[in-house]
Design a protein around this motif. Sequence first.
Motif, PDB file in Angstrom:
ATOM      1  N   ARG A 137       1.359  -1.064   0.161  1.00 16.16           N
ATOM      2  CA  ARG A 137       0.183   0.543   0.268  1.00 16.16           C
ATOM      3  C   ARG A 137       0.690   1.376  -0.158  1.00 16.16           C
ATOM      4  N   ASP A 138       2.255   0.996  -0.334  1.00 19.18           N
ATOM      5  CA  ASP A 138       3.294   2.092  -0.267  1.00 19.18           C
ATOM      6  C   ASP A 138       3.372   2.189  -1.243  1.00 19.18           C
ATOM      7  N   PRO A 139       3.970   3.282  -2.412  1.00 16.37           N
ATOM      8  CA  PRO A 139       4.386   2.944  -3.708  1.00 16.37           C
ATOM      9  C   PRO A 139       6.067   3.367  -3.291  1.00 16.37           C
ATOM     10  N   GLU A 140       6.551   3.902  -2.682  1.00 20.38           N
ATOM     11  CA  GLU A 140       7.778   3.985  -2.095  1.00 20.38           C
ATOM     12  C   GLU A 140       8.736   3.134  -0.940  1.00 20.38           C
ATOM     13  N   LEU A 141       7.585   1.837  -0.641  1.00 21.06           N
ATOM     14  CA  LEU A 141       7.826   0.766  -0.053  1.00 21.06           C
ATOM     15  C   LEU A 141       7.806  -0.050  -1.506  1.00 21.06           C
ATOM     16  N   VAL A 142       6.893  -0.175  -1.863  1.00 19.10           N
ATOM     17  CA  VAL A 142       7.096  -1.700  -3.024  1.00 19.10           C
ATOM     18  C   VAL A 142       8.161  -0.988  -3.983  1.00 19.10           C
ATOM     19  N   LYS A 143       9.055   0.604  -4.092  1.00 19.82           N
ATOM     20  CA  LYS A 143       9.921   0.505  -4.981  1.00 19.82           C
ATOM     21  C   LYS A 143      11.210  -0.243  -4.651  1.00 19.82           C
ATOM     22  N   ALA A 144      11.115   0.070  -3.052  1.00 19.62           N
ATOM     23  CA  ALA A 144      12.599   0.438  -1.405  1.00 19.62           C
ATOM     24  C   ALA A 144      12.742  -1.443  -1.822  1.00 19.62           C
ATOM     25  N   TYR A 145      11.534  -2.184  -1.877  1.00 22.44           N
ATOM     26  CA  TYR A 145      11.587  -3.798  -1.899  1.00 22.44           C
ATOM     27  C   TYR A 145      11.972  -4.371  -3.151  1.00 22.44           C
ATOM     28  N   LYS A 146      11.579  -3.726  -4.210  1.00 22.27           N
ATOM     29  CA  LYS A 146      12.085  -4.448  -5.424  1.00 22.27           C
ATOM     30  C   LYS A 146      13.527  -4.221  -5.551  1.00 22.27           C
ATOM     31  N   GLU A 147      13.991  -2.867  -5.240  1.00 20.32           N
ATOM     32  CA  GLU A 147      15.517  -2.945  -5.951  1.00 20.32           C
ATOM     33  C   GLU A 147      16.277  -3.097  -4.879  1.00 20.32           C
ATOM     34  N   ASP A 148      15.360  -3.604  -3.383  1.00 20.54           N
ATOM     35  CA  ASP A 148      17.062  -3.988  -3.024  1.00 20.54           C
ATOM     36  C   ASP A 148      15.543  -4.772  -1.781  1.00 20.54           C
ATOM     37  N   PRO A 149      15.249  -5.793  -1.887  1.00 18.16           N
ATOM     38  CA  PRO A 149      14.585  -6.613  -0.780  1.00 18.16           C
ATOM     39  C   PRO A 149      15.445  -6.785   0.669  1.00 18.16           C
ATOM     40  N   ALA A 150      16.600  -7.179   0.874  1.00 17.12           N
ATOM     41  CA  ALA A 150      17.009  -7.214   2.126  1.00 17.12           C
ATOM     42  C   ALA A 150      17.214  -6.236   3.069  1.00 17.12           C
ATOM     43  N   ALA A 151      17.316  -4.977   2.805  1.00 15.73           N
ATOM     44  CA  ALA A 151      17.505  -4.164   3.098  1.00 15.73           C
ATOM     45  C   ALA A 151      16.355  -3.696   4.067  1.00 15.73           C
ATOM     46  N   LEU A 152      14.995  -3.601   2.960  1.00 19.06           N
ATOM     47  CA  LEU A 152      13.478  -3.195   3.147  1.00 19.06           C
ATOM     48  C   LEU A 152      13.091  -3.940   4.327  1.00 19.06           C
ATOM     49  N   VAL A 153      13.842  -5.213   3.840  1.00 23.45           N
ATOM     50  CA  VAL A 153      13.064  -6.451   5.451  1.00 23.45           C
ATOM     51  C   VAL A 153      13.973  -5.889   6.659  1.00 23.45           C
ATOM     52  N   ALA A 154      14.575  -5.801   6.302  1.00 16.96           N
ATOM     53  CA  ALA A 154      15.341  -4.958   7.910  1.00 16.96           C
ATOM     54  C   ALA A 154      14.925  -4.040   7.936  1.00 16.96           C
ATOM     55  N   ARG A 155      14.673  -2.897   7.516  1.00 15.08           N
ATOM     56  CA  ARG A 155      14.018  -1.851   8.010  1.00 15.08           C
ATOM     57  C   ARG A 155      12.499  -1.497   8.212  1.00 15.08           C
ATOM     58  N   TRP A 156      12.283  -2.374   7.569  1.00 17.31           N
ATOM     59  CA  TRP A 156      10.897  -2.743   7.651  1.00 17.31           C
ATOM     60  C   TRP A 156      10.829  -3.619   9.597  1.00 17.31           C
ATOM     61  N   GLU A 157      11.640  -4.572   9.669  1.00 14.52           N
ATOM     62  CA  GLU A 157      11.649  -4.949  11.067  1.00 14.52           C
ATOM     63  C   GLU A 157      11.776  -3.863  11.972  1.00 14.52           C
ATOM     64  N   ALA A 158      13.126  -2.546  11.693  1.00 15.18           N
ATOM     65  CA  ALA A 158      13.084  -1.884  12.862  1.00 15.18           C
ATOM     66  C   ALA A 158      12.277  -1.002  13.065  1.00 15.18           C
ATOM     67  N   ASP A 159      11.662  -0.509  11.292  1.00 17.32           N
ATOM     68  CA  ASP A 159      10.368   0.573  11.785  1.00 17.32           C
ATOM     69  C   ASP A 159       8.899   0.346  12.009  1.00 17.32           C
ATOM     70  N   HIS A 160       8.961  -0.556  11.554  1.00 17.98           N
ATOM     71  CA  HIS A 160       7.206  -0.757  11.164  1.00 17.98           C
ATOM     72  C   HIS A 160       6.955  -2.122  11.897  1.00 17.98           C
ATOM     73  N   MET A 161       7.675  -2.969  12.000  1.00 21.23           N
ATOM     74  CA  MET A 161       7.120  -3.702  12.982  1.00 21.23           C
ATOM     75  C   MET A 161       6.680  -3.678  14.534  1.00 21.23           C
ATOM     76  N   THR A 162       7.091  -3.057  15.079  1.00 26.71           N
ATOM     77  CA  THR A 162       6.801  -3.018  16.570  1.00 26.71           C
ATOM     78  C   THR A 162       5.506  -2.299  16.774  1.00 26.71           C
ATOM     79  N   ARG A 163       5.363  -1.358  15.375  1.00 27.71           N
ATOM     80  CA  ARG A 163       3.992  -0.820  15.567  1.00 27.71           C
ATOM     81  C   ARG A 163       3.066  -1.778  14.918  1.00 27.71           C
ATOM     82  N   LEU A 164       2.050  -2.704  15.773  1.00 25.26           N
ATOM     83  CA  LEU A 164       1.831  -3.416  15.621  1.00 25.26           C
ATOM     84  C   LEU A 164      -0.404  -2.545  14.834  1.00 25.26           C
ATOM     85  N   THR A 165      -0.606  -1.702  15.776  1.00 29.11           N
ATOM     86  CA  THR A 165      -1.733  -1.043  15.308  1.00 29.11           C
ATOM     87  C   THR A 165      -1.907   0.868  14.777  1.00 29.11           C
TER      88      THR A 165
END
Length: 119
Positions: A15-43
């Motif tokens: 649902r976020d075009p910038e995240l889609v682009k980042a996921y395609k360009e460097d999936p490892a970096a996006l997964v790590a970033r998502w784990e650090a920044d987004h995963m802790t915010r469930l709601t």
Amino acid sequence: MSKYLLDKFLYTVDRDPELVKAYKEDPAALVARWEADHMTRLTGVDADRTTWLAFTERERTALIEHDHVTLFELGAHPFLTLTLWIGLFEQDYDEPLAMQREYAARLAHFSLPYPDIST
């Protein structure tokens, strides 16, 4: 393993075009970033932050490798992977629906009952 966590990643990124682009360009970096920044915010509410959730190594690897077959085996919802994969890869194919046909063909070896996709 958390099917909810996998689905939350797929839903959030799709649902976020910038995240889609980042996921395609460097999936490892996006997964790590998502784990650090987004995963802790469930709601989306700071009071609901959590620190105990984490992807398993198999989940992380499947996400990094864009491996929708393994994600399906792990219980990720196929509609979430399909819609994200359309955003990631559809433009890489010359024929209409070619990406979707390949997606389905890679899952063709599954028979009923499918892996549990409930959360």
